[in-house]
Scaffold this motif. Sequence first.
Motif, PDB file in Angstrom:
ATOM      1  N   PRO A  72       8.304  -5.597  -0.478  1.00 14.74           N
ATOM      2  CA  PRO A  72       7.079  -5.537  -1.301  1.00 14.74           C
ATOM      3  C   PRO A  72       7.422  -5.274  -2.769  1.00 14.74           C
ATOM      4  O   PRO A  72       8.352  -4.526  -3.081  1.00 14.74           O
ATOM      5  N   SER A  73       6.650  -5.863  -3.641  1.00 11.21           N
ATOM      6  CA  SER A  73       6.940  -5.785  -5.070  1.00 11.21           C
ATOM      7  C   SER A  73       6.871  -4.363  -5.617  1.00 11.21           C
ATOM      8  O   SER A  73       7.555  -4.033  -6.592  1.00 11.21           O
ATOM      9  N   ASP A  74       6.065  -3.515  -4.988  1.00 10.02           N
ATOM     10  CA  ASP A  74       5.956  -2.154  -5.500  1.00 10.02           C
ATOM     11  C   ASP A  74       7.194  -1.305  -5.176  1.00 10.02           C
ATOM     12  O   ASP A  74       7.300  -0.162  -5.629  1.00 10.02           O
ATOM     13  N   SER A  75       8.115  -1.859  -4.405  1.00 15.42           N
ATOM     14  CA  SER A  75       9.353  -1.137  -4.108  1.00 15.42           C
ATOM     15  C   SER A  75      10.527  -1.601  -4.965  1.00 15.42           C
ATOM     16  O   SER A  75      11.589  -0.995  -4.943  1.00 15.42           O
ATOM     17  N   TRP A  76      10.347  -2.667  -5.727  1.00 18.57           N
ATOM     18  CA  TRP A  76      11.449  -3.236  -6.496  1.00 18.57           C
ATOM     19  C   TRP A  76      12.000  -2.254  -7.520  1.00 18.57           C
ATOM     20  O   TRP A  76      13.219  -2.093  -7.652  1.00 18.57           O
ATOM     21  N   SER A  77      11.117  -1.605  -8.249  1.00 21.79           N
ATOM     22  CA  SER A  77      11.558  -0.695  -9.308  1.00 21.79           C
ATOM     23  C   SER A  77      12.396   0.454  -8.758  1.00 21.79           C
ATOM     24  O   SER A  77      13.465   0.769  -9.295  1.00 21.79           O
TER      25      SER A  77
END
Length: 211
Positions: A112-117
């Motif tokens: 998920p994109s919210d875990s990339w950072s």
Amino acid sequence: MKTDDLINLLAQDAPVRMRIGKALTIAVVAGILISGGLFFAMIGFRADIDTAMQTIRFLFKFVVTIALAVTACAVVFRIGRPGTSLRVSGWALLAAPLLLLAAAAVEMAVMPSDSWSARMIGHNARFCLTLIPLLSIGPLACFLLALRYSAPEKPGVAGAVAGLAASGIAATFYASNCTDDSPLFVLLWYPIAIALVTAVGYVLGKRILRW
């Protein structure tokens, strides 16, 4: 007389103390032993190494770092010989970053994109930026000493490639200690540490490898 012809003539006239191939082979072995000795004396494997070795992300870090070390060493072996083409070995240097970019793209596609950072920042950035340069000192010194038996046309570039090879060796050892296995972390922090060593190699190469 063309510049390349002059360089070749000077290289042939220079007294040969040790063949560059033998000197660099010794440098590779010595650099690995020094970096490895320092790693095991001061750092060592991560605590969960047995579990980590069963994961693809952990093992893939070594695919990238070993690819960098091997391709950069191949360039080091050629760059000290005046007139030798670096086209094939130079393009091979793209293997490691392309592999890493592909792995990062796959991770971004499945996570998920919210875990990339969080994956990119990780927990070990400070250690990465410290330990890779530290473990590179021995191999870099060995490569620079070996390249003094050669006649690189561009001393700064030769030193930079030596730094790239040294950091590839160092990163391989460090990867077995680093608990951040995400390709996103490796993509961000490993290149910064490697760039630092490469820059130091460039500066030292310009001074030490001039002839």
